[in-house]
Design a protein around this motif. Sequence first.
Motif, mmCIF file in Angstrom:
data_model
loop_
_atom_site.group_PDB
_atom_site.id
_atom_site.type_symbol
_atom_site.label_atom_id
_atom_site.label_comp_id
_atom_site.label_asym_id
_atom_site.label_seq_id
_atom_site.Cartn_x
_atom_site.Cartn_y
_atom_site.Cartn_z
ATOM 1 N N ARG A 34 0.832 -1.199 0.000
ATOM 2 C CA ARG A 34 0.000 0.000 0.000
ATOM 3 C C ARG A 34 0.867 1.250 0.000
ATOM 4 O O ARG A 34 0.622 2.187 -0.764
ATOM 5 N N LEU A 35 1.909 1.260 0.817
ATOM 6 C CA LEU A 35 2.795 2.422 0.880
ATOM 7 C C LEU A 35 3.575 2.601 -0.420
ATOM 8 O O LEU A 35 3.793 3.722 -0.871
ATOM 9 N N THR A 36 3.982 1.515 -1.027
ATOM 10 C CA THR A 36 4.692 1.590 -2.308
ATOM 11 C C THR A 36 3.794 2.176 -3.378
ATOM 12 O O THR A 36 4.227 3.024 -4.170
ATOM 13 N N ASN A 37 2.552 1.759 -3.421
ATOM 14 C CA ASN A 37 1.622 2.278 -4.421
ATOM 15 C C ASN A 37 1.314 3.755 -4.188
ATOM 16 O O ASN A 37 1.100 4.500 -5.140
ATOM 17 N N GLN A 38 1.279 4.173 -2.926
ATOM 18 C CA GLN A 38 1.035 5.585 -2.632
ATOM 19 C C GLN A 38 2.204 6.447 -3.073
ATOM 20 O O GLN A 38 2.019 7.581 -3.505
ATOM 21 N N ALA A 39 3.429 5.915 -2.956
ATOM 22 C CA ALA A 39 4.618 6.693 -3.295
ATOM 23 C C ALA A 39 4.751 6.902 -4.798
ATOM 24 O O ALA A 39 5.367 7.868 -5.230
ATOM 25 N N MET A 40 4.169 6.016 -5.577
ATOM 26 C CA MET A 40 4.270 6.144 -7.028
ATOM 27 C C MET A 40 3.271 7.183 -7.507
ATOM 28 O O MET A 40 2.090 7.117 -7.189
ATOM 29 N N GLN A 41 3.756 8.151 -8.275
ATOM 30 C CA GLN A 41 2.864 9.161 -8.819
ATOM 31 C C GLN A 41 2.413 8.722 -10.200
ATOM 32 O O GLN A 41 3.232 8.420 -11.066
#
Length: 128
Positions: free
Chosen positions: A98-105
């Motif tokens: 979830r955090l990885t997906n949030q970091a990707m713009q």
Amino acid sequence: MDNVRLDKWLWAARFFKTRALAKKAIEGGKVHYNGGRAKTSKNVEVGALIRVPQGWDVWEVEVLALSDQRRGAPEARELYRETDESVERRAREAEGRRLTNQAMQHPLKRPDKKQRRDIQRFQRQHDE
């Protein structure tokens, strides 16, 4: 019920949609029975630990009951108990995803012709 094959039990416990998928996962070495690889025809015993891949997650469950009939999901959950370590690991990995997906713009729109050419030019320079 004394003897239930591993592929039938995984199907009855609703880890796989069909027995063929369960068989394929077992033969591919994805499913581990008591810490080791198992054959499709392995008889499941109460108290055994089974590691089963489910998408991004790996479930580690203890067998509580045997069944070779596929029933509803609430009844299927009574066949096993997920270990505490497995629950924690799955929650930790899900949070990381979830955090990885949030970091990707994500781009607001698709690149236009000029931007595509710039991207291709950059990739060619990078490859050389």
